[in-house]
Motif scaffolding. Structure first.
Motif, PDB file in Angstrom:
ATOM      1  N   THR A  79     141.716  69.843  -3.450  1.00  0.00           N
ATOM      2  CA  THR A  79     142.642  70.973  -3.535  1.00  0.00           C
ATOM      3  C   THR A  79     141.792  72.212  -3.778  1.00  0.00           C
ATOM      4  O   THR A  79     140.696  72.115  -4.334  1.00  0.00           O
ATOM      5  CB  THR A  79     143.647  70.783  -4.686  1.00  0.00           C
ATOM      6  N   PRO A  80     142.262  73.371  -3.379  1.00  0.00           N
ATOM      7  CA  PRO A  80     141.441  74.575  -3.557  1.00  0.00           C
ATOM      8  C   PRO A  80     140.980  74.788  -4.998  1.00  0.00           C
ATOM      9  O   PRO A  80     139.830  75.166  -5.243  1.00  0.00           O
ATOM     10  CB  PRO A  80     142.386  75.696  -3.097  1.00  0.00           C
ATOM     11  N   GLY A  84     137.107  74.215  -5.935  1.00  0.00           N
ATOM     12  CA  GLY A  84     136.424  75.408  -6.409  1.00  0.00           C
ATOM     13  C   GLY A  84     135.716  75.159  -7.725  1.00  0.00           C
ATOM     14  O   GLY A  84     134.605  75.671  -7.961  1.00  0.00           O
ATOM     15  N   PRO A 130     137.299  77.360  -0.338  1.00  0.00           N
ATOM     16  CA  PRO A 130     138.537  77.779   0.326  1.00  0.00           C
ATOM     17  C   PRO A 130     139.583  78.208  -0.699  1.00  0.00           C
ATOM     18  O   PRO A 130     139.608  77.722  -1.821  1.00  0.00           O
ATOM     19  CB  PRO A 130     138.976  76.521   1.084  1.00  0.00           C
ATOM     20  N   THR A 131     140.447  79.097  -0.277  1.00  0.00           N
ATOM     21  CA  THR A 131     141.464  79.630  -1.188  1.00  0.00           C
ATOM     22  C   THR A 131     142.839  79.018  -0.976  1.00  0.00           C
ATOM     23  O   THR A 131     143.743  79.242  -1.781  1.00  0.00           O
ATOM     24  CB  THR A 131     141.562  81.160  -1.011  1.00  0.00           C
ATOM     25  N   ASP A 132     143.015  78.297   0.120  1.00  0.00           N
ATOM     26  CA  ASP A 132     144.315  77.660   0.347  1.00  0.00           C
ATOM     27  C   ASP A 132     144.102  76.241   0.865  1.00  0.00           C
ATOM     28  O   ASP A 132     142.995  75.851   1.232  1.00  0.00           O
ATOM     29  CB  ASP A 132     145.166  78.458   1.328  1.00  0.00           C
ATOM     30  N   GLN A 133     145.171  75.467   0.900  1.00  0.00           N
ATOM     31  CA  GLN A 133     145.058  74.055   1.271  1.00  0.00           C
ATOM     32  C   GLN A 133     144.659  73.885   2.729  1.00  0.00           C
ATOM     33  O   GLN A 133     143.936  72.950   3.077  1.00  0.00           O
ATOM     34  CB  GLN A 133     146.388  73.340   1.006  1.00  0.00           C
ATOM     35  N   MET A 136     141.084  74.235   2.873  1.00  0.00           N
ATOM     36  CA  MET A 136     140.474  73.050   2.267  1.00  0.00           C
ATOM     37  C   MET A 136     140.475  71.886   3.246  1.00  0.00           C
ATOM     38  O   MET A 136     139.475  71.164   3.382  1.00  0.00           O
ATOM     39  CB  MET A 136     141.263  72.686   1.001  1.00  0.00           C
TER      40      MET A 136
END
Length: 802
Positions: A79-80, A84, A130-133, A136
């Motif tokens: 998950t983002p 992260g 990545p910032t969104d799924q 990702m």
């Protein structure tokens, strides 16, 4: 000689105390310089083939086993937010001094084609998390399209992801490595708390530091426990704070000298060296008990303190020397091995035991000479009714129930001989740690998900420069990689073949289907891009796999800690398969790495310990020959001291305790300590023969009564002291404590019951003039010094004995 020495010691007591004080201060200063020994290995001699091959490998490809592995598990990682955090952890670990690089799914590289330079260049797969799924999922698909990393940094079947932390090998041979591990552990624990995901850490650097931390934690603990336990036993035996204080002071000074000797000889503290101090304490206190018991025994006979102290030196000095010498022999024989770890342990233990003998012979008579005579309550231990009943039982058994003693001994020996047939030789790299230790549980995780963390290297020498990149060689290495993949004990192998396949995939724009060896058509276009493969430049993909001449390459694999027996079988089978792949006249294939060095080192160490045990028996027999000058007496003395070794070996077989370095240590140490009881008994028996006019039966009776109390007292201290090691967190030290305790307990019984019984049964057969006139007299009833010259106090009633 001993009477002369006694006079010199007591007349020059002040000068001796000052000298001992100054030397102890010097040794104490040196002891502050002792450091932990962080270097691994030292089990193989430098001329051994496995050692030579490993050193050659290190010179060619640098250190192996310098990777700490951090892993997590679960679909939640992708998950983002969590990915992260995984990325941030890798970046954080890079900032630790001593960490060279970090690779994970969140921090890896791909190859890209550079047509202008006709080379391949490394490029990060991801610049930022990545910032969104959707991002990702796209990143995850991109990573899965790189077969080079499959089952290396991730395992899709178990949802496990791995982070490889490469550490500086040289730094990890110094004290600074503990700071690196502490910083890494702190950051991983923080990540675990913040993310809520599980975290597992392993790898050889991690395991070694955790071992060392346990050693540092246990050493002062066991030193304190051994001092406290022995002090309590002394207080119970002699009911005197003064006696306890003097004995523990002498032992403490000896421990200081041990650590000072380690510093002077340039030795560091290892797992073995960490038990030196408790060993010296446990074996030294019985020395003090023996001397004080002799002092009290003499004082009771004639009431003259000075004369009693003089006789402690003149009559007991040689016996004490020989018993300490036989104890030291159990350790000294380790010095004939080619293992640096055992040689250092043997020398320091030998020095400690003999220094303790010298200090006790000097300090105990001198310090007691300044004290008032013992009070009746201090001498009450000589007349304890329960002890008298025990001694009477021992005498009665040896005189009236010898057939029963022989039958029980024979039956027990035969049964344990069957147990010996079930003994197995087995060691593991993490053998010493308890099963519930986090290091073990994490190691099991890596073995279940990535098949292990222990490095194994297969080195292929093509015997010609440039031979590694030849088609025939690459195909053979590919076959070897496929063969390794059939073993569940091995992880995914990594070799130059993977580098070549990776370059082909990169040449064709990252197409996963192109992850394969080059075809003749491919070579036309791709070979110009491979000119720098393995040329030693930092950016070169093949640099880690090929030497500068492209003659030698490595195939790296991690394996589970399966133990020496299974490892030997695996490598034997793999050797046969390797020989069928690589023709011996064209290739030289070598198995090396930490796993192989450990396997060879463990086997070598066990064989050396068997040799050292043989020499321990030979030297002890030689010492006893000097003492008793009779082959028949030697045989009689050895029987009750070899039975305990057979008994312990049999128990090891029945309870599936394997033969390994830590268990093999037991036999030499226990034999050296146990034979002291036989020396005391036979020396006293010979003395009683003179005093009773060669009344054989009465001499055995008196000798048994005289030495039984001392044997029981000293055995109680030894048994309690070695049993304490059973509470160690290290399996090897636990085994040393438990098995030595069992051996010494059986030795006490055989020397109290079997030895007097044998002497009574064979009395006339074993008696000889040579026994009565030995090469070295160790108990003498003559040559008292003139106590008037000592001028310490007015003599009290004369001794009625000669």
């Amino acid at each position: 000689m001993w009477a002369w020495l006694a006079s010199r010691v007591l007349r020059n007591r002040t000068a001796i105390l000052i000298l001992v004080g100054l030397l102890t201060a010097f040794m104490g200063w040196e002891a502050t310089k002792v450091r932990m020994n962080y270097k691994h290995g030292g089990l193989l001699p430098k001329i051994d083939t496995a050692y030579v091959e490993y050193e050659h490998f290190l010179r060619t490809f640098s250190e192996d086993g310098n990777v700490i592995m951090v892993a997590t598990q679960g679909e939640q990682l992708y998950t983002p937010e969590h990915f992260g955090q995984w990325y941030a952890l890798g970046q954080d670990l890079r900032t630790i001094q001593g960490v060279d690089s970090v690779f994970s799914e969140a921090s890896l590289f791909e190859l890209v084609r550079n047509d202008s330079l006709r080379r391949f260049a490394l490029r990060k797969v991801m610049d930022r998390p990545p910032t969104d799924q959707a991002g990702m999922d796209a990143l995850r698909a991109r990573i899965r399209a790189l077969p080079f990393y499959r089952n290396l940094l991730f395992n899709d079947s178990t949802k496990a992801s791995l982070m490889m932390v490469f550490v500086n090998a040289k730094l990890f041979d110094t004290d600074d490595r503990t700071k690196v591990i502490a910083a890494l552990e702190k950051r991983v624990d923080r990540w675990k708390a913040e993310s809520g995901l599980p975290a597992h850490v392993s790898g050889l650097p991690w395991v070694r530091v955790k071992n060392t931390e346990l050693v540092k934690g246990e050493m002062p603990l066991f030193m304190g426990l051994s001092m406290g336990l022995c002090a309590l036993l002394l207080l119970l035996f002699f009911r005197s704070w003064r006696v306890m204080g003097i004995c523990m002071g002498v032992v403490a000074i000896s421990v200081v000298w041990c650590f000072g000797s380690m510093a002077l000889l340039g030795y560091g503290i290892t797992i073995l060296q960490s038990v030196i101090a408790p060993l010296v304490i446990v074996t030294g206190v019985p020395n003090c008990v023996f001397l004080i018991n002799a002092y009290h025994y003499e004082y009771v006979h004639h009431g003259n303190k000075v004369k009693a102290l003089q006789r402690v030196i003149s009559r007991v000095g040689a016996a004490a020397f020989m018993t300490n010498a036989t104890t030291a022999v159990g350790f000294t024989t380790f010095c004939v091995t080619y293992s640096d770890a055992l040689v250092e342990f043997g020398w320091i233990a030998t020095i400690g035991i003999m220094v303790l003998w010298a200090l006790s012979m000097l300090l105990i008579p001198i310090l007691f000479s300044y004290m008032p005579p013992p009070k009746p309550r201090h001498l009450s231990h000589l007349e304890r009714k329960w002890l008298d009943r025990v001694v009477e039982w021992i005498v009665r058994m040896s005189q009236q129930h010898r057939p029963t003693i022989y039958a029980v001994t024979a039956i027990a020996t035969v049964i344990t001989c069957f147990g010996m047939l079930r003994l197995k030789d087995e060691s593991r790299i993490v053998d010493d740690l308890p099963a519930d230790n986090p290091v073990i549980t994490d190691l099991k995780f890596f073995e279940a998900n990535f098949h292990g963390v222990m490095p194994l290297e297969v080195v292929v020498d093509t015997k010609r420069n440039g031979g590694v990149l030849k088609d025939a060689t690459l195909k053979r290495i590919d076959r070897l990689t496929d063969t390794l993949a059939t073993y569940p004990q091995f992880s995914r192998a990594l070799s130059v073949v993977d580098a070549v396949k990776f370059t082909k995939q990169a040449f064709y724009g990252g197409d996963p289907s192109k992850y394969a060896l080059l075809t003749p058509t491919d070579k036309t276009f791709i070979l110009p891009y491979l000119e720098d493969l393995g040329d030693g430049r930092k950016g070169s993909m093949g640099r880690a796999f090929i030497d500068s001449t492209r003659r030698t390459t490595r195939v790296t694999v991690q394996m589970a800690d399966v133990g020496t027996t299974r490892m030997d079988a695996l490598l034997t089978k793999l050797r046969t398969q390797t020989d069928s792949i690589f023709e011996r006249d064209k290739y030289a294939v070598t198995f090396t790495g930490t796993c192989v060095v450990f396997l060879k080192g463990s086997s070598y160490l066990v064989s050396n310990l068997i040799t050292s045990l043989f020499w321990a028996v030979v030297i002890i027999v030689a010492l006893m020959a000097v003492l008793f000058n009779s082959l028949r007496i030697l045989i009689v003395a050895l029987i009750p001291n070899m039975i305990p070794l057979v008994f312990t070996a049999g128990l090891m077989g029945f309870f599936h305790i394997p033969i390994k370095p830590s268990t093999m240590l037991v036999f030499g140490i226990a034999l050296g300590i146990a034979v002291d009881n036989a020396i005391h008994f036979l020396a006293r028996y010979r003395l009683e023969l003179k005093l009773t006019g060669h009344d054989l039966k009465r001499s055995v009776d008196l000798a048994t009564r005289e030495v039984s109390v001392g044997i029981i007292y000293t055995s109680a201290v030894l048994l309690a002291g070695f049993a304490m090691f059973a509470f160690s967190h290290f399996g090897g030290i636990q085994a040393l404590g438990i098995l030595t305790t069992i051996t010494l307990l059986v030795a006490m019984l055989t020397n109290l019951l079997v030895l007097p019984s044998l002497v009574l049964s064979l009395n006339k057969r074993i008696m000889s003039k040579a026994f009565e006139e030995p090469l070295l007299e160790i108990m003498d009833e003559e040559d008292d010094i003139d106590i008037g010259f000592l001028k310490m106090e007015d003599p009290v009633p004369n001794d009625p004995r000669p």
